[in-house]
Design a protein around this motif. Sequence first.
Motif, PDB file in Angstrom:
ATOM      1  N   ASP A  39       0.832  -1.203   0.000  1.00  0.00           N
ATOM      2  CA  ASP A  39       0.000   0.000   0.000  1.00  0.00           C
ATOM      3  C   ASP A  39       0.871   1.259   0.000  1.00  0.00           C
ATOM      4  O   ASP A  39       0.566   2.230  -0.689  1.00  0.00           O
ATOM      5  N   ARG A  40       1.963   1.230   0.750  1.00  0.00           N
ATOM      6  CA  ARG A  40       2.875   2.385   0.767  1.00  0.00           C
ATOM      7  C   ARG A  40       3.759   2.421  -0.480  1.00  0.00           C
ATOM      8  O   ARG A  40       3.994   3.484  -1.053  1.00  0.00           O
ATOM      9  N   ILE A  41       4.248   1.259  -0.871  1.00  0.00           N
ATOM     10  CA  ILE A  41       5.176   1.201  -2.002  1.00  0.00           C
ATOM     11  C   ILE A  41       4.529   1.767  -3.265  1.00  0.00           C
ATOM     12  O   ILE A  41       5.124   2.584  -3.983  1.00  0.00           O
ATOM     13  N   PHE A  42       3.289   1.343  -3.544  1.00  0.00           N
ATOM     14  CA  PHE A  42       2.633   1.808  -4.762  1.00  0.00           C
ATOM     15  C   PHE A  42       2.202   3.265  -4.661  1.00  0.00           C
ATOM     16  O   PHE A  42       2.469   4.064  -5.561  1.00  0.00           O
ATOM     17  N   TRP A  43       1.530   3.622  -3.552  1.00  0.00           N
ATOM     18  CA  TRP A  43       0.929   4.945  -3.480  1.00  0.00           C
ATOM     19  C   TRP A  43       1.929   6.067  -3.207  1.00  0.00           C
ATOM     20  O   TRP A  43       1.578   7.246  -3.268  1.00  0.00           O
ATOM     21  N   THR A  44       3.156   5.725  -2.909  1.00  0.00           N
ATOM     22  CA  THR A  44       4.191   6.757  -2.770  1.00  0.00           C
ATOM     23  C   THR A  44       5.161   6.733  -3.951  1.00  0.00           C
ATOM     24  O   THR A  44       6.134   7.492  -3.973  1.00  0.00           O
ATOM     25  N   SER A  45       4.895   5.887  -4.927  1.00  0.00           N
ATOM     26  CA  SER A  45       5.793   5.778  -6.077  1.00  0.00           C
ATOM     27  C   SER A  45       5.535   6.901  -7.080  1.00  0.00           C
ATOM     28  O   SER A  45       4.447   7.475  -7.144  1.00  0.00           O
ATOM     29  N   PRO A  47       5.772   8.096 -11.298  1.00  0.00           N
ATOM     30  CA  PRO A  47       5.587   7.422 -12.591  1.00  0.00           C
ATOM     31  C   PRO A  47       6.839   6.696 -13.080  1.00  0.00           C
ATOM     32  O   PRO A  47       6.747   5.597 -13.640  1.00  0.00           O
ATOM     33  N   GLU A  48       8.011   7.298 -12.843  1.00  0.00           N
ATOM     34  CA  GLU A  48       9.242   6.654 -13.310  1.00  0.00           C
ATOM     35  C   GLU A  48       9.613   5.411 -12.494  1.00  0.00           C
ATOM     36  O   GLU A  48      10.490   4.638 -12.886  1.00  0.00           O
ATOM     37  N   ASP A  49       8.925   5.208 -11.346  1.00  0.00           N
ATOM     38  CA  ASP A  49       9.203   4.037 -10.509  1.00  0.00           C
ATOM     39  C   ASP A  49       8.345   2.826 -10.867  1.00  0.00           C
ATOM     40  O   ASP A  49       8.578   1.717 -10.375  1.00  0.00           O
ATOM     41  N   LEU A  50       7.332   3.044 -11.704  1.00  0.00           N
ATOM     42  CA  LEU A  50       6.324   2.010 -11.933  1.00  0.00           C
ATOM     43  C   LEU A  50       6.888   0.694 -12.448  1.00  0.00           C
ATOM     44  O   LEU A  50       6.466  -0.386 -12.026  1.00  0.00           O
ATOM     45  N   GLN A  51       7.820   0.747 -13.367  1.00  0.00           N
ATOM     46  CA  GLN A  51       8.351  -0.488 -13.944  1.00  0.00           C
ATOM     47  C   GLN A  51       9.039  -1.346 -12.875  1.00  0.00           C
ATOM     48  O   GLN A  51       8.909  -2.571 -12.866  1.00  0.00           O
ATOM     49  N   LYS A  52       9.731  -0.680 -11.982  1.00  0.00           N
ATOM     50  CA  LYS A  52      10.393  -1.396 -10.884  1.00  0.00           C
ATOM     51  C   LYS A  52       9.369  -2.018  -9.946  1.00  0.00           C
ATOM     52  O   LYS A  52       9.508  -3.182  -9.523  1.00  0.00           O
ATOM     53  N   ASP A  67       0.020   1.708 -18.335  1.00  0.00           N
ATOM     54  CA  ASP A  67       0.612   2.540 -17.289  1.00  0.00           C
ATOM     55  C   ASP A  67      -0.161   3.841 -17.093  1.00  0.00           C
ATOM     56  O   ASP A  67      -0.179   4.401 -15.986  1.00  0.00           O
ATOM     57  N   SER A  68      -0.786   4.330 -18.138  1.00  0.00           N
ATOM     58  CA  SER A  68      -1.523   5.597 -18.034  1.00  0.00           C
ATOM     59  C   SER A  68      -2.633   5.508 -16.983  1.00  0.00           C
ATOM     60  O   SER A  68      -2.895   6.476 -16.242  1.00  0.00           O
ATOM     61  N   ILE A  69      -3.278   4.353 -16.896  1.00  0.00           N
ATOM     62  CA  ILE A  69      -4.334   4.173 -15.895  1.00  0.00           C
ATOM     63  C   ILE A  69      -3.735   4.168 -14.493  1.00  0.00           C
ATOM     64  O   ILE A  69      -4.288   4.759 -13.563  1.00  0.00           O
ATOM     65  N   LEU A  70      -2.590   3.530 -14.337  1.00  0.00           N
ATOM     66  CA  LEU A  70      -1.923   3.500 -13.035  1.00  0.00           C
ATOM     67  C   LEU A  70      -1.491   4.891 -12.606  1.00  0.00           C
ATOM     68  O   LEU A  70      -1.639   5.266 -11.431  1.00  0.00           O
ATOM     69  N   ILE A  71      -0.975   5.662 -13.551  1.00  0.00           N
ATOM     70  CA  ILE A  71      -0.539   7.028 -13.239  1.00  0.00           C
ATOM     71  C   ILE A  71      -1.732   7.891 -12.841  1.00  0.00           C
ATOM     72  O   ILE A  71      -1.655   8.699 -11.905  1.00  0.00           O
ATOM     73  N   ASN A  72      -2.855   7.700 -13.521  1.00  0.00           N
ATOM     74  CA  ASN A  72      -4.067   8.450 -13.168  1.00  0.00           C
ATOM     75  C   ASN A  72      -4.558   8.080 -11.762  1.00  0.00           C
ATOM     76  O   ASN A  72      -5.070   8.936 -11.031  1.00  0.00           O
ATOM     77  N   LYS A  73      -4.392   6.812 -11.412  1.00  0.00           N
ATOM     78  CA  LYS A  73      -4.766   6.385 -10.054  1.00  0.00           C
ATOM     79  C   LYS A  73      -3.944   7.126  -9.012  1.00  0.00           C
ATOM     80  O   LYS A  73      -4.463   7.576  -7.981  1.00  0.00           O
ATOM     81  N   LEU A  74      -2.658   7.223  -9.271  1.00  0.00           N
ATOM     82  CA  LEU A  74      -1.768   7.891  -8.313  1.00  0.00           C
ATOM     83  C   LEU A  74      -2.124   9.364  -8.137  1.00  0.00           C
ATOM     84  O   LEU A  74      -1.812   9.962  -7.096  1.00  0.00           O
ATOM     85  N   LYS A  75      -2.805   9.934  -9.124  1.00  0.00           N
ATOM     86  CA  LYS A  75      -3.182  11.350  -9.068  1.00  0.00           C
ATOM     87  C   LYS A  75      -4.612  11.553  -8.576  1.00  0.00           C
ATOM     88  O   LYS A  75      -5.007  12.690  -8.281  1.00  0.00           O
TER      89      LYS A  75
END
Length: 320
Positions: A39-45, A47-52, A67-75
């Motif tokens: 929960d912390r790893i993803f929500w504090t990442s 966009p450039e960290d996503l692949q890792k 990835d665009s959907i994941l980036i939108n989630k983070l925002k």
Amino acid sequence: MKKLLFALVAISLFSCKEESKVEEAVAKIPIEFKVERFDRIFWTSKPEDLQKVKAQYPYFFPSHIPDSILINKLKDPLLKELYSEVQMQYPELGKIETDLEKLFAHVQYYFPKYKTPRVITLINEVDTDGRVFYTDTLALISLDCYLGKDHRFYVDFPEFKKPEMERNQILPNLVTSFCYGKIASPTDRTLLSAMIYYGKELYMKDKLIPEYSDADKIGYTDMQIKFCQENEYYMWSNLVENKLLFDSNPKNELRFIKPAPFSRFYIEIDNQTPGRVGQWLGWQIVRSYMENNDDVTLEQLLAMDAKTIFDNSKYKPKKQ
């Protein structure tokens, strides 16, 4: 009468002695794990960290999700607020982590082939159908589903479902998930078979999380447990007198087994009964069976058919 009392005391003492032996053996089982706060790893990442992150936790990222959907989630402001609420409620896991260690030790005692799983916490956007997941190698806990029954994020949930959102339901829910596939499916559609199926699941909680209260194991309040105890005879008599135990009408599961605001006996006190009383009664049958058949192992119980358990349970609730 004196002989009966002596026999009951002797059985109780023997049972306590056996339980002590089990707990002593469980305490010696070495358990090592570290909770991974995805929960912390993803929500504090970033966009450039996503692949890792995706490489580290591939099962959380289906290949068809760009990835665009994941980036939108983070925002997303609402999801960011959900993340903040989880961190406020669970800065550390504390007792939950201690309880997990005890759970895994009990699992290894009763099911030696199951080793300590990888434990990961996450946020799944309050998807209560996937709040936990426990297999032989992985235990997932969606912390956003356990923020407390009065949390504002749960305001639209039915009142009878809100108690499931308390943190004291994490371990009982994990045991429910662990039970999947380990309890023999009912061989028929009778109400009794469904009762005993869930009775086995609740009995598993007796064994795997013995320190939890009966209320926590089944997700009731203390008052609901008290109601069931005080009215056990009357509820059981109603099912027997109306010949419902061996009835295969699927409506019976809706009345007595499935989650609901209350159970439906179609009598005046229905709204005082908790939902799922069929599960609670099945639990008492299974407990009675195991008390009267102490040579039966837990795995044997899980594989046994409902009729054999019922016929040999000596279950007969007393009128209070």
